[in-house]
Design a protein around this motif. Structure first.
Motif, short mmCIF file in Angstrom:
data_model
loop_
_atom_site.label_atom_id
_atom_site.label_comp_id
_atom_site.label_asym_id
_atom_site.label_seq_id
_atom_site.Cartn_x
_atom_site.Cartn_y
_atom_site.Cartn_z
N CYS A 281 -28.49 17.20 -84.28
CA CYS A 281 -28.84 15.86 -84.72
C CYS A 281 -28.83 15.92 -86.25
O CYS A 281 -29.14 16.97 -86.82
N ASP B 85 -23.52 20.58 -76.40
CA ASP B 85 -23.72 19.78 -75.19
C ASP B 85 -24.30 18.40 -75.46
O ASP B 85 -24.07 17.46 -74.71
N ARG B 86 -25.14 18.32 -76.50
CA ARG B 86 -25.84 17.08 -76.76
C ARG B 86 -25.91 16.78 -78.25
O ARG B 86 -26.19 17.67 -79.06
N GLN B 87 -25.67 15.51 -78.58
CA GLN B 87 -25.93 15.08 -79.96
C GLN B 87 -26.86 13.87 -79.92
O GLN B 87 -26.64 12.93 -79.15
N VAL C 96 -29.15 24.05 -73.22
CA VAL C 96 -28.12 23.27 -73.90
C VAL C 96 -28.06 23.65 -75.38
O VAL C 96 -29.00 24.21 -75.94
N ILE D 110 -32.43 16.34 -73.38
CA ILE D 110 -32.33 17.74 -73.81
C ILE D 110 -32.90 18.60 -72.70
O ILE D 110 -34.01 18.36 -72.23
N THR E 30 -34.62 18.78 -85.77
CA THR E 30 -34.00 19.02 -84.46
C THR E 30 -34.46 20.35 -83.89
O THR E 30 -34.39 20.57 -82.67
N ALA F 135 -30.98 24.35 -80.68
CA ALA F 135 -30.92 23.03 -81.31
C ALA F 135 -31.20 23.16 -82.79
O ALA F 135 -32.13 23.85 -83.19
N ALA G 2 -27.76 21.60 -78.89
CA ALA G 2 -27.97 20.22 -79.33
C ALA G 2 -28.03 20.16 -80.84
O ALA G 2 -28.57 21.06 -81.48
N ASN H 12 -23.83 12.01 -76.01
CA ASN H 12 -24.59 11.42 -77.11
C ASN H 12 -25.69 10.48 -76.64
O ASN H 12 -25.54 9.80 -75.63
#
Lengths: 473, 215
Positions: free
Chosen positions: A130, A29-31, A126, A122, A135, A145, A128, A58
Motif C-alpha cells: 500500500c 497478492d494484494r494492494q 499473502v 489481507i 502497511t 506487507a 501486500a 485491489n
C-alpha cells in the motif's frame, strides 16, 4: 541446513524471477489503495495506455483526508476543496477501473490498515503493499506487507509484481508476561527506544516470544504497525490459532472446503525452530513500563515515571544537537518529570490504536470520570465504520461523550492532520498515533505518543500519569 | 524518467539526523493529484517562518534566513549533504518529487530510510551512502568554502571533491542501469509477463482463495 524464517518462506513463495543483477521480482497478492498516494499512479497508467494487471487484487478506501465530523452530506460537502478533489479522484479512478472501494460514507470505510484485515482482504501468507509506510501493520497476520511509494503503486497496478531485494531477518523476542496496565503500544515504543529509529533498517522484524504468542491479533497489529518507526519496512508475527480465529468468517476470507485447505497451508507460516536470524533482540516483558515519547522522533521515549533526558549525559555531538533541538521544539527542559508535562489535546485513534480493543481500553479508564478543564479537546476516532458500530453497540461512545471526549467518524484524523483535526502551534497532545515528528499533527504542534489507556488517563488528569496508579484511585 | 549520468553542482549541508519525509514535504501539500510543483514547499516548515498552505504563492512568504537553503551562498544547490537516517517516516513519494522539483539531484548521507531511498531511484534522484567520516569531511569542506561544488559520476560510482579527491560509492546494478538510461521499470518488468502469468497459474492452483474473491 538451517531452517527458514517466516519472512524467508513468504519471500520464496512469491518469487517470480531472480534477476542476474541481484534484484528479485516478487508477486503481490494484494494492494490497498487510498486517496493520497494513488492519484499519480492511476494517472501514470493512463498516460502510458496501460490497464491494471488484475482488478481483484485491489481494494480501496479514502481515509487520510476525510472529515471526522458529521459528514452525511457526502464528498461534495468536504469543506477543504483540495481534500475534496483528492477523495473524488480516488472514487473516479476506482469506478473507471472497476476496483472495489468503500467510499466515504460506506459502513466498511476506514483507515486502510484497519479496514483491510477487518474485511479479510489481507490473509496469512499473502504479499501486500500500500502506498503508506504503516502497511507493516498487516504483517501481524503472517503476511509479507510493506509500504511503497507511488511509482511502485503504479508498478504493482500494472504488473502485479514488485522489483525488490531480500531483506535481512531480525527477531525481537519478548519473553515472559507484561505487567498489568502495560499494552502492545508500550511494548513497541520500548522496542523502538531500545534499537532506535534506524535499528531495523534493512530488516524484516519478526516479533516472537511468549508476550506475542499471548497477544491478541489487534495488539499484534499495533506492534507491527510501528516496525517502520524502528526503520523496518516489515513487521511479522508467525501464524497460530489466534490468527486463524481472527480471520475465520471475514468477508473475503476463504469459506468451506477452501478454508480447510487454506488453514492447512497456513500452518507452515511460522519461523522454523532452527531458523537463523541475522539479529536477535531479547527483552523481558516484565521490564516494560507504560511509555511516553518526549521528543520529535519515536526513539525519544521513556517510561512514564522517568524524566526528560539531559543532553549533558550524551557524548555523540549529532545526538546532543538532536536532543537540544527536540527540547526546544517541544518546550521541555532536561530532567523534567514526564508526569509534569501538561496537555492541551488528546487524540485516541490512528492505524496504530483505533481498533475495538483500543477503544475498550480507553473507555475503561475514562468511565465515570471527566476530562480535565484544561484540555481543549479530546478526540476519539474509530478506525472504521464497523469499529464505530461495534463500539456503539457496547455503549463505549456514551462513556466517552459523558466523560467529555468527542466521538467521531472514522479516518486518519489528527494522526497527520490532513483533515481539519489538528494541533495549534505549541500545543501538547497525548496521542495514540505513531509519529511525533515536528509539525506532524499540525504546524508547531507537540506530540507525545502513548497507549490508549495512557492517553485516556492523561485526558482526565490534564497531564501524564501512570495509568497503573491512576485506575486505583 | 530523467537520466542521471554525471553532474557537478553546489552542495549544501543540512546538519541534522533523522530528517523525516514530513519535514521534507509537510502533509498539507500531499493533497495535490500531480507529480510536479512541490519544489516551493520543500522543507516548508524549516524554510519559511509562517505556515504554508497548498496552492499558495510562496514568493512573498517570510523566509527563515537561518535555514541552509535560504543562505545566498547555497543558491542553486543541486547536492544535499545530510546526516544519518535521512528520509525516515512516511512513504510519500512527494518527498523525492519535492527535492527534484527544487533542483536537487543527489543526496549524500551516512544512511537512508529504505522507502525514501527506493523512491529516489524512481525519480532520477541519486541517494549516495558514504561513511560517517567521509560525510563529516564533506560537511567541513562545504562549510569552509563558499561556492563548494562536488562532481558525481554515476558511471564510475565516485564523488569528486574540488581538490580532486575521489570517494567511491556503491549502487545496485539494476538501479544504476535504470538511472543511467532513464528507464521506466514497468516496461522492463512487463518483458517478463509470461513468467508472471506462469507464476499466477501455479498460485491459482495452490491458493485458489486468493483469486476472484475481492470484487
Amino acid at each position: 541446513m538451517a531452517g527458514k524464517t517466516l519472512y524467508d518462506k513468504l519471500f520464496e513463495a512469491h518469487l517470480v524471477r531472480q534477476n542476474d543483477d541481484g534484484s528479485s521480482l516478487i508477486y503481490i497478492d494484494r494492494q490497498v489503495l487510498h486517496e493520497v498516494t494513488s492519484p499519480q499512479a492511476f494517472e501514470g497508467l493512463r498516460l502510458a495506455g496501460r490497464q491494471p494487471w488484475r482488478i481483484d487484487a485491489n481494494i480501496a478506501t479514502p481515509d487520510h483526508n476525510v472529515p471526522t465530523t458529521e459528514r452525511s452530506g457526502g464528498v461534495d460537502e468536504i469543506k477543504d476543496p483540495v481534500s475534496k478533489i483528492q477523495v473524488k479522484t480516488l472514487d473516479a479512478n476506482c469506478d473507471e477501473f472497476g476496483i472495489l472501494e468503500f467510499k466515504m460514507n460506506d459502513q466498511r470505510q476506514g483507515i486502510v490498515h484497519v479496514m483491510a484485515p477487518e474485511q479479510g482482504a489481507i490473509l496469512p501468507g499473502v504479499t501486500a503493499v500500500c502506498g503508506d509506510s504503516h502497511t507493516a501493520t498487516l504483517g501481524a497476520l503472517g503476511a509479507l506487507a510493506h509500504g511503497v511509494g507511488t511509482s511502485e503503486v503504479e508498478h504493482v497496478l500494472a504488473t502485479q509484481c514488485l522489483i525488490t531485494k531480500k531483506m535481512k531477518n531480525m527477531l525481537v523476542r519478548v519473553d515472559g508476561e507484561l505487567g498489568p496496565g502495560v499494552t502492545p503500544k508500550d511494548v513497541v515504543l520500548h522496542v523502538i527506544g531500545l534499537i532506535g529509529t534506524a535499528g531495523g533498517t534493512g530488516y524484516a522484524i519478526e516479533f516472537g516470544g511468549d508476550v506475542f504468542r499471548n497477544m491478541s491479533m489487534e495488539g499484534r497489529m499495533t506492534v507491527c504497525n510501528m516496525a517502520i518507526e524502528a526503520g523496518a519496512r516489515v513487521g511479522l508475527v508467525s501464524v497460530d490459532q489466534i490468527t486463524l480465529d481472527y480471520v475465520n468468517g471475514r468477508t473475503y476470507a476463504p469459506k468451506g472446503e477452501q478454508w480447510d485447505q487454506a488453514v492447512e497451508a497456513w500452518k507452515n507460516l511460522v519461523s522454523d525452530d532452527d531458523a537463523e536470524f541475522d539479529e536477535v533482540v531479547v527483552i523481558n516483558g516484565a521490564d516494560i513500563e507504560p511509555q511516553v515519547t518526549w521528543g520529535t522522533s519515536p526513539e525519544m521515549v521513556v517510561s512514564v515515571n522517568d524524566t526528560v533526558p539531559n543532553p549533558a549525559n550524551e557524548s555523540d555531538q549529532v545526538k546532543v544537537d538532536g536532543i537540544n533541538r527536540a527540547l526546544a521544539y517541544m518546550g521541555l527542559s532536561a530532567d523534567q518529570k514526564i508526569t509534569d508535562i501538561k496537555l492541551d489535546r488528546v487524540f485516541i485513534g490512528s492505524c496504530t490504536n483505533s481498533r475495538i480493543e483500543d477503544l475498550r481500553s480507553a473507555a475503561e479508564v475514562v468511565k465515570g470520570r471527566k476530562v480535565a478543564d484544561t484540555i481543549i479537546q479530546a478526540l476519539v476516532v474509530p478506525g472504521s465504520g464497523l469499529v464505530k458500530e461495534q463500539a456503539e453497540a457496547e455503549g463505549l461512545d456514551k462513556i466517552f461523550t459523558e466523560a467529555g471526549l468527542e466521538w467521531r467518524e472514522p479516518g486518519c484524523s489528527m494522526c497527520l492532520a490532513m483533515n481539519p483535526d489538528k494541533l495549534g502551534a505549541g500545543e501538547h497532545c497525548a496521542s495514540t498515533s505513531n509519529r511525533n515528528f515536528e509539525g506532524r499533527q499540525g504546524f508547531g504542534g507537540r506530540t507525545h505518543l502513548v497507549s490508549p489507556a495512557m492517553a485516556a488517563a492523561a485526558a482526565i488528569a490534564g497531564h501524564f500519569v501512570d495509568v497503573r496508579e491512576f485506575v486505583k484511585q | 524518467m530523467k537520466k542521471f549520468t554525471k553532474m557537478t553542482g553546489i552542495a549544501a549541508p543540512l546538519d541534522r539526523a533523522n530528517v523525516d519525509t514530513d519535514m521534507i514535504i509537510p502533509k498539507q501539500f500531499l493533497k495535490s493529484i500531480k507529480r510536479s510543483g512541490f519544489g516551493p514547499n520543500l522543507f516548508d516548515e524549516l524554510r519559511y517562518l509562517d505556515e504554508g498552505q497548498p496552492d499558495q504563492d510562496c514568493s512573498g512568504r517570510p523566509l527563515n534566513e537561518e535555514f541552509v537553503l535560504n543562505k545566498p551562498r547555497y543558491n542553486g544547490t543541486s547536492i544535499l549533504l545530510a546526516r544519518e537516517n535521512f528520509g525516515c517516516g512516511s512513504s510519500r513519494e512527494h518527498a523525492p518529487w519535492a527535492l527534484e522539483d527544487f533542483g536537487i539531484r543527489v543526496v549524500i548521507a551516512p544512511s537512508f530510510a529504505e522507502i525514501f531511498f527506493n523512491n529516489c531511484f524512481k525519480n532520477g534522484l541519486l541517494p549516495i551512502v558514504l561513511s560517517d567520516e567521509q560525510v563529516d569531511q564533506l560537511f567541513k569542506e562545504v562549510e569552509a568554502n563558499e561556492g563548494y561544488e562536488l562532481t558525481v559520476d554515476l558511471e564510475s560510482q565516485v564523488v569528486v571533491t574540488p581538490s580532486g579527491a575521489e570517494m567511491a560509492f556503491e549502487v545496485d546494478e539494476f538501479r544504476k542501469h535504470c538511472l543511467l538510461n532513464g528507464l521506466d521499470d514497468i516496461g522492463l518488468t512487463l518483458q517478463y509477463a509470461d513468467e508472471i502469468k506462469a507464476y499466477e497459474a501455479k498460485a491459482r492452483q495452490q491458493s485458489p482463495w486468493l483469486f476472484d474473491a475481492i470484487k
